[in-house]
Structures are given as C-alpha cells and as structure tokens.
Design an enzyme around this catalytic site. Structure first.
Site, mmCIF file in Angstrom:
data_model
loop_
_atom_site.group_PDB
_atom_site.id
_atom_site.type_symbol
_atom_site.label_atom_id
_atom_site.label_comp_id
_atom_site.label_asym_id
_atom_site.label_seq_id
_atom_site.Cartn_x
_atom_site.Cartn_y
_atom_site.Cartn_z
ATOM 1 N N ARG A 147 1.659 8.577 12.849
ATOM 2 C CA ARG A 147 1.174 9.931 13.102
ATOM 3 C C ARG A 147 1.956 10.583 14.244
ATOM 4 O O ARG A 147 2.162 11.794 14.253
ATOM 5 C CB ARG A 147 -0.331 9.936 13.383
ATOM 6 C CG ARG A 147 -0.942 11.328 13.386
ATOM 7 C CD ARG A 147 -2.470 11.313 13.454
ATOM 8 N NE ARG A 147 -3.103 11.309 12.151
ATOM 9 C CZ ARG A 147 -3.364 12.405 11.422
ATOM 10 N NH1 ARG A 147 -3.039 13.603 11.875
ATOM 11 N NH2 ARG A 147 -3.954 12.310 10.263
ATOM 12 N N GLU A 193 -10.101 16.388 16.212
ATOM 13 C CA GLU A 193 -8.935 16.027 17.014
ATOM 14 C C GLU A 193 -8.036 17.187 17.434
ATOM 15 O O GLU A 193 -7.523 17.187 18.560
ATOM 16 C CB GLU A 193 -8.088 15.005 16.229
ATOM 17 C CG GLU A 193 -8.812 13.711 15.986
ATOM 18 C CD GLU A 193 -8.046 12.825 15.026
ATOM 19 O OE1 GLU A 193 -7.405 11.877 15.496
ATOM 20 O OE2 GLU A 193 -8.097 13.071 13.809
#
Lengths: 792, 536
Positions: free
Chosen positions: A322, A742
């Site tokens: 990520r 997030e």
C-alpha cells in the site's frame, strides 16, 4: 403495536442524518461494557506474559521456580504446552506462538504465568529468569537491507526509464530521510477472556477487529477444527489497526493458558507490556532521486523504501504494497522506479495502523514536492497543482526505452501500477479549499510577519490526499450479514464487521432501517460473533461500511422483498408498487403498519430473516508486479495547516487547520466529521509528538503514556474547520458514500509540510541554505525541528 | 476482597496491624469496607470490590485519565473541595472519609438532582458526539463533572477552562473538538445540583477515627497510618522508619502498578493538618511563604502564582489537572527527580526545605537551601526519621524577586515531562543592572540544580545582550546533561542557554513586536489573533 417500540410516525430516512452513535448514551453513562468489564465466569484465573529481556538470542532455558513459589500462582505456560501448531496461523507462518529456541525482540512473549489474580500473575512473570545467550541484533532497516535480511522478498514497480529521465531533467534533487513508527495507543489495552466449554468447544471474548482470525488462530494453536471456537466482540476501546492481528496473539495466549489449567483465563496486558509486545506502525527510511522541469513538474522519480517490519512478516507485505500504491499520492509521475524492501529487524513485528502504509507512501512525495518548490522558488501549492493527475496527454517519450519496460500511458491519469484515476475531484476540491481558507493572502501575510519576527517563524501548507479504497488483498473484499425481523417488527442485524468506535454499527443500522423503511431505533446491531457470520474479513482498510453495510442492505432487501411479495398477494399489485417508509408499508390499495405486515407475514409462513453477501466489483491486480486495479475507487481530501515554530527550542504550535474532505454522500455526517477530526489529530501526533524511542540494546524506551505523547486537548488547533465535499461516490457504493476511516489521517501531512515551510524560513533567516532537501525526519519533535533550523 | 490479606511480616518481625476500616460516601450513604490492603488502588477497589466498571484502567500511571473519578472532601480550609483524581495510582485508603463518584453514579446518586435520563455533563457529551470508542469517556465525564461542580450553576465555561480541566484526559478517537464543545455546552442545560448540605453531613459521618489510638501500639506496625497531628506523624516516622511514606501517592502508585511492589505498610502524611497549611509568616529576614509538604500542587501553585502571576502558564503545564489535584509539592520535592519541574523554580526563588523529626519537646526542624537537599540521583539529605515538612519561599519585604521567568521544553505542551527546565529570578535596579539573579535548572544534571556560574555572570552586570551571551556560555558549560528518550545531551545543553536568551529577548522586545515565546498563553493567543485577521 408493541409499546416498547418507538412510534413510527414522522421519521424521515436515517441515512444522511447525524444521529448519535448507537452506544453514545451508554458510554457517557458508564454503562457500555468492554471485555474487562463483563462478569467473569466462576473460577476465572488471570495470566501475565513472560517477556524476553534480550533483542536477539538463543533461549537456553527458563527458571520458573521463583514464580511458582509465589502464593496464588497456578501454572507457567510455555511452548511445550501448545497442543496444536506452535507456529501462529498467520499467513506467512513465520511467528512462534511463544518463543522457543530463539528470542527475536525485547518483549517477545516466552510464556505466561497463570495466577489467582492479575497482580500476582504480573509479579510472578517478572520473577521468571530466562537463560538467553545474546546474538547480534539488527535494529534498523538500512542495516537489515545491507545484510539482505527481509521478512518478505523485495518488490519493484517500474514504468518508463526513471534513471534516464532523472539524468536528463533540467533539475534534480536527491537525498534520504525517514519517518517514525507509531504506537496505536488504543485506550483499552489488548485483552481476551478464554472460556473452555463442553466437548472441546471454546468461547473467546476478545477485543479484536478480526474475530474470524482470532477464531482461526485459537483453533489452530489448540489443534481443533475451526467450528469448535466461537469468538465474540461487542465493542473495542479503540483499534486503529492495532487489534487486527495483534488481538489474535493475546487470545491464543489466553486460550493456551486456559487449556493448561482447565479454567477460564483472562489476559489483560498492562500498558507497558502491551507497548513492549505488540506491533506498531512501520517506520520507513527512504532514498530518493527526482528530476523535474522549471515549473516543478516531476519527470522521473526513483524511490527506495526500507520498511522496518520487525521480526516477522505479520501484515508487512500488504502494508508495504500500500505504501507503493500511495507513493504517487495525487500526482502523475511519468518515469518511475519504486523499490520496496521489507526489512527484518529485532523489534516488535510492525503491523496494521490506520492508513496501512498509505501515509508512509504519501509523505515521501509530499516531502519531495515541498523541496522541489523551495528549490525553484515556487509556491508549493502551485507545484502540487502542476503535478496533479489529469486528462492531459502524457509527455512524449524522450529517452530510449529499456527492453521490457512499461511504456508511458497516453494521458496523465494513470498510476505507476497501471490503474486509471477516473474519479478525480482534486483540482476543484483544492481550489475550493484554497479560496475558503484564503491561502494566498495568508501566504503573503506570513512572509511579512516572519520577516519582522525576532524568533518565531510561521509556516503554511496545503496538501491533498488521494487514498485507494479496497483491501489490497483482493480476497478480503467480501462480507456477509444477517437481518432478522421478529414478529413484533423489531429488527436485529448481525454482520461481519466490528465496532471500535468508528460508528460502523450505527451506519449499518441506518442502512437497514432505510431499506426496511423503519425508524432506526427499531434496529439493533448485535455483537460481532463468528457463530453467526463466518469467515468475515477484518474490520480494516476503511471498508467496514462499504462491505458490511452493503451485505446488511442486501439481507434487509431480501426480507423486504419477501414482505413486498406477500403484500402484493394481498392487494393484487406488482412488487414494484410497494413502498416501505417511516414504519409503513404502502401499496396502491392500502397503508399498513410495518409490524402489522410482519405479524401477518409470519402467520402466513413468510421468511422474516435473511442473509446478505457482498463482494466488491471491478477490482483485480497482479500481486507480483503490483499492477492492475487494486482499488474500487479513491477517497479525496485536502487540508491547509498553519504552524508556528520556535527555532531556539524547536517547539511547535499548530495554529489553524482547514479541511475539505470527500466522504461521498455521507450516511452520517456527525460520525464522518468525527472520523476526519480524529484521523487528522492522530496523524498530527504521528508527525509531531509521537516519537518511539528504542535504546541501543533494542528495548523500547517509550512504553507508556508518560514517555510516549499522543496529542492532548491543548494540542487541538483553535482554528479548526472541517467541511465535506458535496458529491456522491461516482462508483456504485452503499448510499453513494465513501469510506472515511483512514483517508483523513493523511490530511495531517499538511502539518508536516507547514513545519518544513517554517523551518525553511528559519534557515533562510539564519543564513543557511533552504533550497535543497531540508534535514528533517519525522516525527518533528522539538529537538528535530531545532536541529533542522541550524544544521549546515 | 483482594487475595493478599495474609500480609508478610514487617522489618520488626511482627505482622502489620489490620488495616483500618475504609469509609466512603457513595450514592447518598456511608459505605464501610473492611480489610482493604494498604496497597490496594482506588481503581481496584471501585472496579473489583464495588463493581463500578465505568472506571477504566488505560495506562495505570496517571497519564491518560481513563480512571478519573470525582472526589469531594473538606479541604484544608474546611470548605467543600471537588477534585478529579486518577484512581489508578491513588491508594484506596487515601479516599477514606471522602465522597467518590464514577460515571455510573451521576444518574444513580440521590444527592444529585435529576434533570433527565443523563446528567447535563453526560447529555452534553452525547449531544456533541463526544464519544467514539467510549473507553476514555467515563474519565472525561468525571473531569467535566468536577469542572461543573466547581462553578456557580449556569456560568459559561471558556475554551481555556475546558482545556485545563481536561488536561489529564487523553482521547485517541475524537481529536477533542466535540469534547471541548460539550464542556462549553453543558452549563447551558438545566442544572443538576448536588445536595451539599446532605453531603456535608455524610462527609462528617464518614470521617475516620483519629489515628493512631494513643499511645502508639507496641508491637504491631501500622498497615495504613494517616495521622492528623504532627506529633503522631513524626513519632510514627521515628518508630517505623522503614515504612514507605506516601503523600499524594502520584509516585507511590507507580511502585504498585509498574514496579509490582507489595506495600504491606504505608505512612500517609497527607492528612496531617499542619502540613496541609499554606501561610505567610514574618521573620527576621522578612516575610516567608510557607507551603506545607502535604499541600496539593494545585494549592501550592495557586499560592505562588498569587505572588508571581507570570508563572500561570508554567504551572498549567505541570502534569494534568488530576495530578495537580492529587500530588503534593512536598512529594515532588522529596522525590528528587532531576526532571521534576517545581524544584528548579523553587531553587530560583531561593526556597528552603524544612525537615522535621520527632523530638522530646515537639517537632525538631532542620532547614536547608533546597539545592543542598539533593545529594545524587534520587538521593536526598532526608534522614530515616525525618519528613519533609515545609517549603519556605522568601518574600522579602514585599515580593522578593520582582521578575521570575520559568521555561519548560517538552515534546508535548501539556502533561509531559521536561527535557529541559529553566527558572530565573531576577532583580534589576533602575539602571538595568542585575542586583541579584538566581537560576534553577532541571533535566541537565542528576539532581535539580542551581546554575551558580551563570548567576555570577549576570550579577552586577547590565542586563543586555553581551551579558546574557556570557551567562549563556556559563550556563551551557556548567552542566553535563545526559541523552535519553526525551532529548539528547547536545539539545539539552543548547536549549538551556537558548532559554536564557529567550528571556532576554522577551524583556527587551518592543511592545508591538511579534511575540518571542510559544509556550505562554498570551503570545499564543496573539498569534491566533493575527491568523484570524488574515483569514477575515
């Protein structure tokens, strides 16, 4: 009509309304129990972990005699007591449940002491003496990289020819920097209560974001089939990623202890032990070279990321992936080479933390752009603007293509991992925010003020966020739910997600209420329970509502269809003509109360409950090359932050924050704003006060709130404005919403860039160079800022 | 009850006497608890013995505030005193005779008038979306409840007051904005008053019997002794010099929760009336501010601030409010940590510590300049039979030291421990010449210390840039600070000097110049103002 149920009149749709968190009233009244608050079964014993005092060494033996001699101590549990696999059922299968032959970090759990009460257990655990022969320890990722010590193989993503593009660029910068890890500091520490049941069955009460994994791990360690273990979690006192895998260890230890003593065992980690044992956000070190034109447009980027994974893989693979996926943030980089090294160090095994590598990827390019702007004497916002993804044609090829390299895309809208950015709203979003917060005027005023100020210097930055939504491990993008309608018209929902404060249960209740056309107070969401919805993914990756909300919506829709078909039969109309609204069922012929319809449907043997299942469409990617479409959509946002620093001491104050963030069509604006604010402040902590310090012998020095400083109320900037971008998700997502857990965390990179802006100003005033990479690592503690203001 | 009722023998071989009964005012009645061990924390008592599970253990070190409870008692002046305290590190016996509330009590206590299903504090917090995971919430509720109780009904709460009241509560979910909003909204809701007359009566009924019953028992050492009169206290100290001494318990609590020590006996000095007092005395050298060792940090700071208002911001950064409410100045001084923040200031103010011991004709006093009290890392001049009695701060013939500057540098502004602390007391004549200067420094030596070389560099000199530069050099060369997780030696040394330079800049700045300090409230506000103007 049941008097216990709220009146069905006058209620509009629940989705879109800022209703209170489903537990808000219980929480403020002190009546919302967490695992440690629940009544303990008769005979419950308490465990405490025995920790390695050595970072790396050969474990030759344990002397437990002093511990066993203490009154109230029942047993010591070690690796020999594991009936099943002594290696955790984590996907890399590289982590011992309890240290066996070697210890791999200070704080690694070697065994457990079980005693009548927790104080005795903790005191006894400290009386155990481990005989360990020390071995050389690696404590930083660069050293690990130099030794080729990785938990997983390196990954490289390349497009075009980065080296050639950089070499031919009109301007170049190169350098190195680092960002620190972060302790989750969930206010409720890790805890599990393992309760043996009849016939080799187990119930585990766990504070976990992933009950299914706890179930799997416990069964694996006990050598049982998964169906023997049931895991339940009503709520967590915070998770933030820290209870994704890490809760599993604690539950397995509790279960092993319970297995050995044949009684329920509770394991509640003391805060210092928790911080010493459990994984944190991955610290990153970077080397970079970037080439750019006179206007600040990036032509080529080569970025190496040395990921400090700690002693085992845990989730380091997907976290590091990520980071790669977000090292472009919002910017088109034509020629790019990204190198991701998953380094093995003798530290806690770094794990998931809100953003999951995204922050560490994004901060690299934001830092570079700030440096590029200063190098060229341009405003950083202007340089950010010029590099944003857009529909313009990509630059023509100017360097010879090495064999086998990926060609440039035709337009500036494709990420290094080959995904087109189709839903980009950043240009209008940034422009709106810049106007709203008067960026240009303040930029000028700050420059004037800084010139007059004898000491203090202010800084300003506006940074964007583009965050990919979906688990990067594609298989996790599935969810299940159950919706039960009882004969009184009350509704119970169970889904695979967990509640850690983020308001998931509230949003799911809103979705189900609207699907059935009943007031939200009629909908109860039950505790997460592996016996109800199996194989649920972790509540993580911001995906809780997208996945579980949709699954619950489908389940509710299925019940609704049953009811609609029943009413159609009564009224002789088509199913499409039946509406469910405000507690009423409306057909062209009649208006009936929902609960009346339910009762009659039951009497006619209509199924009043259903399951729902959802899997995210469109996503796919190649795990070896990291190319494809890993994300269903992107969530966007931008923040403008102003800070002041004191170059004499390095002290920092965040003065003002303006945020414009994209949550799509908000299911619950109060909850979404809460996620944005909380995420921002947590990100601000990561980049300012929250410094993890390991001693030279590998022991974490910051093991408590007295040394590890998360933001306090006084750190909230007094100017604080949060606005939501008014546009639904362009992809088909539940209610048109977007994930919010997030993405806002990374809005705090604006604090980091504002600090660097102020540092550059201080350096210029001190006659030091400020047109190259600034010598500052994160977090920007007072000492680091002070150093950056004067380092040559 | 806890399992360790069979306490081990003490140093004299005799088992400790059983702990005295513990009485609390709780939900409108006096509850008596017997056989509570000396080292049981208030948190354990509330959660495990009384089943009040809203009280949470977050850190077990008094840093996060999840365990905050509201405590009321009669303070040193006899008036009703409301305090938010960290139950995780407070000894249960320290709450003996007090009224205690937890979050679940606010809707259960018959002494609190009901205005709705929730107390206004709770209602405001729920309305503002001030809870997410909810684990810290009961602690915030109790800090807000004490803020609520400590003011006339309906008076608005300012943002600064809210921040101060919540300085000892950490939240990891919300980012605080909704909680601060709730603090400001709660007083606008219909008030929920406490029946203080009934509370006074109950508090009087809950008072512990005088301790110890005279004469002191012959063989059995006390399990928990908290004498109210000084003679008994000093006699107990002399008789059982090995019994741990506890004042506010903010450090002693850590012996239990973090060092996992068992304390079978405790001598609690905090009940001693003579040591709770703060007063001004006239002596041969002028007036003295005398602060009893058992005075809370909150009260001690208030007394100092009355003389030196510029210290307000410095005191506001000393720990969080629950620690200032619970901890004592005497405890901070006796503890002798090199990073304690009150000692550099007291040293700069020329404070003396008065040590007391039992004597045939009453208490015997020994007086030391505070800087001489410290002998080495966590070592003091305190003898085994002595107790810290008073801190004497000279006031001269008015307020000695017309100028006092105190600086603290830490990673986080609030509730953090200093990397470096510098306190400077200055007396300049009308020509700007330094008549006298005293400097206390923390974080740069094994003990809180006095910067004599820097003082000498200032004394008799004009207060101007080159003088201050010379004093900075002296200051930076007279200590050899250590590196640790808070700061490196190089940083500590440099900043120590820079803090002196900043003092000079602040005194020399033109009135309309931009501020030079971020760590004080006024400049911080001034910066905001300019921000607001630019934004307008």
């Amino acid at each position: 009509m049941n008097a216990a149920l709220p009146l069905d009149t006058g209620t509009g749709p629940a989705c879109g309304s800022p209703i209170a968190h489903e537990s808000a009233h219980a929480q403020v009244a002190g009546r919302a129990p967490y695992v440690d608050d629940l009544p303990e079964p008769r005979g419950t014993l308490h465990a405490a972990p025995i920790l390695s005092p050595v970072a790396h060494g050969r474990l030759r033996g344990l002397d437990v005699s002093a511990a066993l001699a203490l009154p109230g101590v029942r047993a010591v549990v070690t690796a020999q007591d594991i009936p099943g696999d002594p290696v955790l059922a984590a996907f890399a299968h590289d982590e011992p449940v309890l240290a066996r032959d070697t210890v791999q970090h200070v704080g690694q759990v070697i065994g457990l002491v079980v005693a009548d009460d927790v104080r005795t257990a903790r005191a006894a655990a400290r009386a155990v003496r481990a005989d360990i022969e020390p071995l050389p320890a690696v404590l930083d990722p660069r050293t690990a990289h130099a030794q080729g010590a990785y938990v997983l193989p390196p990954v490289h993503v390349r497009r075009g020819d980065a080296a050639a593009a950089i070499a031919q660029a009109p301007h170049r910068l190169q350098g190195a920097f680092a960002v620190g890890g972060q302790e989750h500091y969930y206010l409720e520490g890790q805890i599990a209560l393992a309760i043996p049941q009849e016939q080799d069955q187990w119930t585990v009460l766990s504070s976990t974001q992933h009950p299914g994994e706890v179930q799997h791990w416990v069964a694996h360690a006990l050598g049982l089939a998964t169906h023997r273990v049931r895991v339940e979690c009503r709520r967590m006192g915070g998770g933030f990623g820290g209870k994704e895998t890490q809760a599993g260890h604690v539950a397995v230890w509790a279960a092993l202890a319970a297995h050995k003593v044949g009684a329920p065992v509770k394991l509640r980690l003391d805060r210092d032990d928790d911080m010493l044992i459990t994984g944190k956000r991955h610290p990153f070190a970077y080397d970079y070279a970037v080439g750019f034109d006179d206007g600040g447009r990036i032509l080529g980027l080569e970025l190496s990321m040395y990921v400090d994974c700690g002693f085992s893989a845990d989730l380091s693979g997907p976290v590091a992936d990520r980071a790669v996926f977000h090292s472009d943030n919002a910017y088109f980089v034509p020629h790019v080479a990204l190198h991701s090294y998953r380094c093995r160090t003798h530290k806690q095994s770094a794990t998931a933390f809100r953003g999951f590598g995204g922050p560490q990827g994004m901060i690299a390019i934001e830092t570079l752009i700030g440096d590029i702007a200063r190098h060229l004497g341009l405003d950083p916002l202007e340089v950010r603007h010029r590099n944003l993804y857009d529909d313009a044609p990509a630059p023509t090829w100017t360097v010879p293509l090495p064999a086998g390299s990926t060609p440039l895309p035709p337009r500036r809208d494709t990420t290094p991992y080959q995904m087109r950015v189709e839903d980009n709203i950043l240009r209008p979003l940034i422009d709106t925010l810049a106007e709203r917060c008067r960026y240009a005027q303040r930029r000028a005023a700050i420059a004037e003020w800084n010139a007059r100020s004898p000491v203090l210097q202010r800084g300003l930055a506006l940074t964007p966020v583009k965050f990919g939504i979906s688990f990067t491990a594609t298989l996790f993008n599935q969810a299940g739910a159950l919706v039960h309608v009882y004969t009184d018209g009350s509704v119970l929902v169970n889904h695979g997600g967990t509640e850690m404060g983020q308001g998931l249960h509230t949003k799911v209740a809103q979705i189900v209420a609207d699907e059935l056309g009943v007031p939200v107070a009629r909908v109860q969401v039950s505790a997460s329970d592996t016996a109800r919805v199996p194989n649920a993914s972790a509540t993580a990756a911001s995906s809780g509502t997208d996945l579980n909300g949709r699954a619950a919506q489908y389940a509710a829709a299925s019940v609704r269809q049953n009811l609609a078909a029943f009413v159609c039969g009564l009224d002789g109309c088509g199913a499409g003509e039946i509406r469910f609204e405000g507690g009423w069922v409306l057909s062209p012929k009649a208006r009936r109360r929902f609960d009346d319809v339910v009762r009659e449907a039951y009497a006619n043997r209509i199924q009043l409950w259903s399951d729902g299942f959802y899997r995210t469409p469109k996503i796919h990617y190649d795990k070896t090359t990291l190319t494809g479409r890993p994300f269903y959509y992107f969530a966007y946002g931008a923040a403008c932050t102003e800070v002041a620093i004191d170059p004499l001491t390095g002290e920092l104050r965040v003065l003002a924050v303006d945020v414009l963030h994209d949550v799509g069509r908000s299911i619950n604006p109060a909850i979404d704003v809460g996620q944005i604010e909380g995420g921002f402040v947590q990100g601000m902590g990561w980049l300012t006060t929250e410094e993890l310090v390991w001693r030279d012998d590998g022991r974490l020095w910051t093991t408590g709130a007295s040394t590890y400083k998360i933001p306090a109320a006084g750190d909230l900037p007094p100017h604080w404005r949060i606005d939501l971008w008014p546009e639904p998700n362009r992809e088909d997502n539940v209610f048109g919403s977007k994930a919010v857990g997030e993405p806002p965390f990374m809005l705090a990179i604006s604090v980091w860039e504002a600090v660097r802006d102020a540092v550059a100003s201080a350096r210029r005033r001190a006659g030091l160079p400020a047109d190259g990479p600034l010598p500052l690592d994160a977090p920007a503690t007072p000492e680091r800022i002070w150093r950056a203001c004067q380092a040559g | 009850m806890s399992t360790d009722t069979a306490a081990p023998a003490n140093a004299h071989g005799a088992p400790p006497s059983p702990p005295p009964p513990l009485r609390l005012v709780h939900r409108g009645r006096v509850r008596q608890l017997d056989a509570v061990p000396a080292d049981r924390t208030l948190l354990a008592l509330l959660r495990e013995d009384l089943g009040l599970t809203s009280v949470k253990e977050g850190c077990a070190s008094g840093d996060c505030g999840a365990c905050t409870v509201a405590v009321a008692d009669h303070g040193p002046d006899g008036a009703l005193r409301w305090r938010a305290l960290n139950s995780c590190i407070r000894l249960a016996h320290a709450a003996n005779g007090c009224a205690v509330w937890t979050a679940e009590d606010l809707t259960q206590d018959p002494l609190i008038a009901r205005t709705g299903p929730l107390h206004p504090v709770q209602q405001a917090l729920a309305d503002a979306h001030g809870s997410q995971c909810g684990f810290c919430t009961p602690g915030f509720v109790m800090s807000l409840f004490v803020l609520y109780q400590g003011r006339p009904a309906g008076t608005p709460v300012t943002r600064d007051e809210a921040v101060e009241a919540l300085s000892g509560n950490l939240c990891r979910c919300t980012g605080y904005r909704p909680i601060l909003d709730a603090a400001q909204a709660m007083t606008a809701l219909p008030p929920a008053t406490v029946d203080t007359a009934a509370l006074h009566t109950l508090l009087a009924a809950a008072q512990p019997a005088a301790q110890p019953p005279a004469p002191l028992p012959d063989t059995a050492a006390p399990a928990y002794l908290a004498p109210r009169d000084l003679d008994s206290l000093l006699a107990a100290r002399a008789r059982w010099p090995h019994v741990p001494v506890v004042a506010g318990g903010t450090d002693a609590g850590l012996w239990i929760t973090k060092q996992h020590r068992r304390l079978t006996q405790v001598l609690d000095v905090s009940r001693c009336a003579a040591l709770q007092r703060i007063d001004t005395q006239d002596g041969p050298h002028g007036r003295t501010l005398r602060i009893g060792a058992a005075a809370t940090l909150h009260d001690a700071f208030a007394a100092l601030q009355a003389h030196w208002p510029s210290l307000r911001d410095f005191f506001g950064r000393f720990a969080g409010q629950p620690i200032r409410h619970g901890g004592t100045l005497g405890g901070n001084v006796a503890n002798g940590s090199p990073i304690g923040d009150s000692m550099p200031l007291l040293i700069a103010l020329g404070a003396s510590v008065v040590l007391l011991r039992h004597g045939a004709r009453g208490p015997e006093e020994r007086r030391l300049p505070l800087e001489d009290f410290y002998r080495g890392y966590r070592q003091t001049a305190l003898a085994a039979d002595e107790l810290v009695g008073y801190l004497d701060i000279p006031l001269g013939n008015g307020t000695a030291w017309p100028e006092v500057h105190a600086h603290k540098v830490s990673k986080r502004f609030e509730d953090d421990i200093s990397a470096v602390c510098l306190a400077l007391a200055l007396w300049r004549d009308t020509e700007g010449r330094v008549v006298q200067a005293r400097i206390g420094a923390g974080g740069v030596a094994p003990v809180p210390t006095r910067a004599r070389a820097a003082e000498a560099a200032l004394r008799g000199q004009l207060w101007q840039a080159d003088t201050v530069r010379a004093a900075m050099d002296a200051l930076q060369s007279e200590f050899a600070p250590l590196s640790d997780g808070r700061a490196s030696a190089a940083y500590r040394r440099a900043v120590l000097g820079n803090l002196l330079w900043r003092t000079w800049l602040a005194t020399a700045a033109a009135p309309d110049a931009p501020p030079v300090r971020l760590d004080e409230h006024a400049p911080w506000q001034a910066l905001l103002q300019t921000t607001a103007e630019e934004r307008a």
